[in-house]
Design an enzyme around this catalytic site. Structure first.
Site, short mmCIF file in Angstrom:
data_model
loop_
_atom_site.label_atom_id
_atom_site.label_comp_id
_atom_site.label_asym_id
_atom_site.label_seq_id
_atom_site.Cartn_x
_atom_site.Cartn_y
_atom_site.Cartn_z
N HIS A 95 12.01 -15.75 10.56
CA HIS A 95 10.61 -15.52 10.92
C HIS A 95 10.17 -16.75 11.71
O HIS A 95 9.65 -17.72 11.16
CB HIS A 95 9.74 -15.34 9.67
CG HIS A 95 8.27 -15.29 9.95
ND1 HIS A 95 7.72 -14.41 10.85
CD2 HIS A 95 7.23 -16.02 9.46
CE1 HIS A 95 6.40 -14.59 10.89
NE2 HIS A 95 6.09 -15.58 10.06
N SER B 293 8.45 -12.52 2.83
CA SER B 293 7.81 -11.58 3.76
C SER B 293 8.65 -11.37 5.00
O SER B 293 8.52 -10.36 5.69
CB SER B 293 6.41 -12.07 4.13
OG SER B 293 6.46 -13.39 4.66
#
Length: 314
Positions: free
Chosen positions: A178, A146
């Site tokens: 991230h 993601s």
């Protein structure tokens, strides 16, 4: 994979997984949706509850709880399973615990004969996407994390709020890990077709220090939310839905997923959040932005931190 039927298997029915599952049923994205969890009763209950929402969905979806065996015919396996981030804990703090869990999960999935695409959301997502690629033996294009899709969405939302502009017309990316070393690509940020730096230069009410604060709020958003409600899940659920649609609908959409670098941005042998073209084959190509010197240095630092953290668990 069944011809003409999209099957998505979700592994992990915690808050993130169920937020994604609800989004999938709500928008009728796949014909078949399977929930798998070590807690089989939880997966069964979630599947039952979700199936009762299908009559209100724009298109029918067959929903059931299953096992890794159901991955054999899956187009996409989405993994959200793992230990969650606790208050005060960084995503990288989770690396050793979740790497062990992931290796077992991926082996179980691959034993089914799975030959589709992996989409990973569990943190630290860049490292666990790399682990999935290594354990699965699948081509790098078919293992996706993601990445910074959620961070970029947060960035667009907060910039839109500051500038009083629809966030869908804010084109700005967060790249890198991230997590704590991620960075904003200010040099390519635009509002509609106008560069953000031009808007800043021509409007006294907008200040760089305000933009810097916006980025800090983006970077630290998970900490702020976890302190208040214990976990983040709606935003990442919708982020996973967006990537899923890009894959199943063969969209060729540009999204800031965690993709494997092999020379792009001057880095190699790492999964990192970068803009990439996503379609039915996974990552078609990585979009290589021309970063300024400051952005290059910060991106290199982000990759270095990921590699150093990852080394002991591989």
């Amino acid at each position: 994979m069944k011809k003409g039927i999209n099957r998505v298997v979700l592994v992990g029915t915690g808050a993130v997984g169920c937020s994604y599952a609800y989004s999938m049923i709500n928008q009728g994205v796949a014909e078949e949706f399977v929930l798998v969890d070590v807690n089989e009763a939880k997966a069964e209950g979630e599947a039952m509850d979700l199936s009762h929402a299908v009559p209100f969905s724009p298109s029918p979806t067959k929903v059931w709880s299953g096992s890794y065996a159901d991955c054999k015919d899956a187009d996409l396996v989405v993994i959200t399973a793992g230990l969650p981030q606790k208050p005060g804990e960084t995503r990288l703090d989770l690396v050793e615990k979740n790497t062990k869990i992931f290796k077992q999960i991926v082996r179980g999935i691959m034993d089914s004969g799975f030959d589709g695409i992996f989409l990973i959301a569990t943190n630290p997502v860049d490292i666990l996407t790399y682990v999935t690629w290594k354990e699965s033996g699948l081509p790098k294009e078919r293992v996706i994390g993601s990445g910074t899709t959620l961070d970029s969405a947060r960035f667009r939302y907060m910039l839109g709020d500051y500038l009083d502009v629809d966030p869908r017309n804010v084109h700005a990316y967060i790249v890198g890990e991230h997590g704590d070393t991620e960075l904003p690509v200010w040099s390519h940020a635009t509002i509609g077709v106008q560069k953000l730096e031009t808007i800043l230069a021509n409007n006294e009410q907008y200040k760089q220090e305000d933009l810097d604060k916006i980025f800090e709020n983006v970077r630290d958003a998970a900490y702020h939310i976890i302190e208040r409600k214990g976990a983040t899940y709606y935003g990442i659920g919708m982020s996973l839905l967006r990537v899923t649609k890009a894959i199943l609908n063969n969209e060729n959409s540009v999204l800031t997923v965690s993709a494997y670098l092999e020379g792009q941005y001057g880095e190699k042998d790492a999964y990192v959040g970068v803009p990439a073209v996503i379609n039915r084959e996974g990552v078609r190509e990585i979009v290589e932005l021309e970063l300024n010197e400051d952005e290059k240095a910060k991106f290199a630092h982000s990759v270095k931190v990921l590699k150093e953290t990852m080394a002991p668990v591989l």
